[in-house]
Design an enzyme around this catalytic site. Structure first.
Site, mmCIF file in Angstrom:
data_model
loop_
_atom_site.group_PDB
_atom_site.id
_atom_site.type_symbol
_atom_site.label_atom_id
_atom_site.label_comp_id
_atom_site.label_asym_id
_atom_site.label_seq_id
_atom_site.Cartn_x
_atom_site.Cartn_y
_atom_site.Cartn_z
ATOM 1 N N TYR A 141 -10.170 6.029 -11.689
ATOM 2 C CA TYR A 141 -10.037 6.692 -10.386
ATOM 3 C C TYR A 141 -9.856 8.196 -10.483
ATOM 4 C CZ TYR A 141 -7.843 2.068 -9.262
ATOM 5 O OH TYR A 141 -7.530 0.760 -9.115
ATOM 6 N N CYS A 201 -13.272 5.399 -28.420
ATOM 7 C CA CYS A 201 -14.582 6.013 -28.684
ATOM 8 C C CYS A 201 -15.301 6.216 -27.352
ATOM 9 C CB CYS A 201 -15.395 5.120 -29.601
ATOM 10 S SG CYS A 201 -14.561 4.863 -31.147
ATOM 11 N N GLY A 246 0.763 -1.243 0.000
ATOM 12 C CA GLY A 246 0.000 0.000 0.000
ATOM 13 C C GLY A 246 0.788 1.285 0.000
ATOM 14 N N TYR A 264 -0.118 -1.107 -12.264
ATOM 15 C CA TYR A 264 -1.554 -1.070 -12.593
ATOM 16 C C TYR A 264 -1.825 -0.373 -13.932
ATOM 17 C CZ TYR A 264 -1.582 -2.424 -7.710
ATOM 18 O OH TYR A 264 -1.328 -3.077 -6.539
ATOM 19 N N ARG A 274 -6.285 3.973 -15.253
ATOM 20 C CA ARG A 274 -6.404 4.640 -13.950
ATOM 21 C C ARG A 274 -7.014 6.047 -14.016
ATOM 22 N NH1 ARG A 274 -2.574 5.772 -11.093
ATOM 23 N NH2 ARG A 274 -3.497 5.325 -9.073
#
Ligand code: PLP
Length: 441
Positions: free
Chosen positions: A333, A362, A247, A392, A329
């Site tokens: 997010y 698109c 993390g 990621y 991402r």
């Protein structure tokens, strides 16, 4: 302020011209764009920083979900890291990379029986159980094989880490783990101890991702130690292992200030010392599971600028040859990244213009950077580089709009090595099965 490119990045003015001793224009010419580039020095430097900061007694376990390709897992294994996998596909990658199975641990909130069977047949180090029904399935497998499965229980400590809601995992309302506050974690310990096919080794706790607050990590450790102490009181057993998850956040933008790896290690190890003393517990065998903070800063992506569209009084759109299919991402997010001109020198900052960088999909939401600053002489055909895409990015990539997924190369000491070859159009179609005449009739 310098954008967060890998340590070997070379700039001329504000333009990125090289990385790993290789010219970025050469990389683009040789491998095409979009191109994922991993800097070997940054990557192994981060792996080594982890093992040095935590010391030989802590199992530094690379969370493969961040970037799971054979070459990266080979490097992780060669640097002595353990590897965490979260699916049969990731486990298969670890097996192909010849990561010793006594260094592999298996995660997942919904592992299939086939995945559990594959993991136990390979003899992985630990399976991290996530639910009561999984404990039953695991025990049946262990019992059937006559070898109890070495298991950790994933505990949800009830901590709301200050990060994006989609990557927060420690709060009570989570699909992961056994919650502490509702007493489920303790009930899971009792159930695991009663099951004949489970060898309960300890607890696991991961509070979320992209975290910059040392107190959040310490709070996760505190909550888990309180459970270890409770288990000792109620079940008269001291569980010997503790995995404190991953993390640690990284810098995505200029000026982002993530915790350095040694500071993070200090926060975790001090919490462990404090809690073992407080509860009079022996120091458990420890593991941590960093993903993003190992591969993220080592990666960058090169794009080629296609269309530049000036909408007077509105904005300038700069379209590149990739987008949400190679970096989900921003769309998922709202993640922000730093873009620079690449492959040629760029003029000083006052010759910059605000632009919005978009992909070729698109989808109106296919925006890579809403407020980027690029040189005013930016031309169609120029290269752009975006920092910190190692984690990621490829692992969440898709073939949306049937775009072939990009290649990935490792660079270092003036050489480049292909890690993932670029997909071809035929690769993209390779699983389509045309209907036969009968089905068409
Ligand atoms: C159980 C577990 N461990 C480790 C990680 C790695 O987290 P990070 O990449 O933020 O270090 C994750 C990420 O989701 C996870 O779910």
């Amino acid at each position: 302020m310098i954008p967060p490119f890998p340590r070997t990045a070379v700039f001329e003015g504000a333009g990125l011209v090289g990385v790993g001793g290789v010219g970025v224009d050469d990389l683009a010419a040789r491998y095409g764009t979009p191109l994922y580039v991993l800097d070997r020095a940054e990557l192994v430097g981060r792996m080594d920083a982890y093992t040095q900061a935590f010391g030989a007694d802590v199992a530094v376990t690379y969370a493969a979900k961040a970037l799971c390709v054979v070459g990266v897992l080979q490097l992780a294994a060669a640097r002595g890291l353990h590897v965490d996998v979260a699916s049969a596909g990731e486990l298969h990658t670890a097996a192909r990379a010849r990561v010793p199975m006594e260094r592999v641990i298996v995660h997942g909130n919904n592992k299939s029986v086939e995945e559990l069977r594959y993991a136990t047949a390979l003899g992985v180090r630990r399976v991290v159980a996530d639910s009561f029904s999984e404990l039953e399935r695991l025990s049946a497998l262990g019992d059937g094989r006559g070898v109890p499965v070495p298991t950790l229980l994933r505990v949800t400590p009830g901590i709301d880490a200050a990060t994006h809601a989609f990557i927060r995992t420690g709060q009570d309302d989570s699909k992961f783990g056994f919650t502490l506050s509702a007493g489920l974690a303790h009930a899971a310990v009792e159930r695991a101890q009663a099951l004949p096919g489970i060898d309960l080794r300890g607890l696991h706790c991961h509070i979320g991702s992209q975290i910059a607050d040392p107190d959040a990590f310490a709070a996760g450790a505190d909550a888990t130690f309180a459970l270890l102490a409770e288990v000792r009181e109620r079940a008269r057993v001291v569980l010997p292992e503790l995995n404190l998850g991953g993390g640690l956040g990284i810098a995505y933008r200029r000026g982002d200030r993530p915790l350095p790896i040694p500071t993070y290690a200090d926060a975790v190890l001090s919490a462990v010392r404090r809690e073992t003393a407080r509860w009079h517990l022996p120091v458990p065998s420890l593991a941590v599971e960093p993903g993003r903070s190992i591969v993220g800063p080592a990666g960058l992506t090169l794009y080629r600028v296609g269309t530049i569209k000036h909408l007077p009084g509105v904005r300038t759109y700069v379209s590149v040859d990739g987008g949400m299919s190679d970096n989900l991402r921003p769309a998922l997010y709202g993640a922000e990244y730093e873009y620079v001109l690449a492959g040629r020198p760029a003029v000083v900052p006052h010759h910059m213009q605000p632009v919005t960088i978009v992909g070729k999909h698109c989808e109106t939401g296919d925006v890579l950077a809403r407020d980027a600053h690029l040189p005013t002489d930016l031309r169609e055909g120029d290269l752009l580089a975006v920092a910190a895409t190692g984690a990621y990015g490829y692992s969440m990539a898709s073939n949306y709009n049937r775009l072939p997924r990009p290649a990935m190369v490792l660079v270092g000491d003036g050489a480049s090595h292909i890690l993932v070859r670029r997909e071809t159009l035929d690769d993209v179609l390779s699983h389509d099965v045309p209907l036969d005449a009968a089905a068409l009739a």
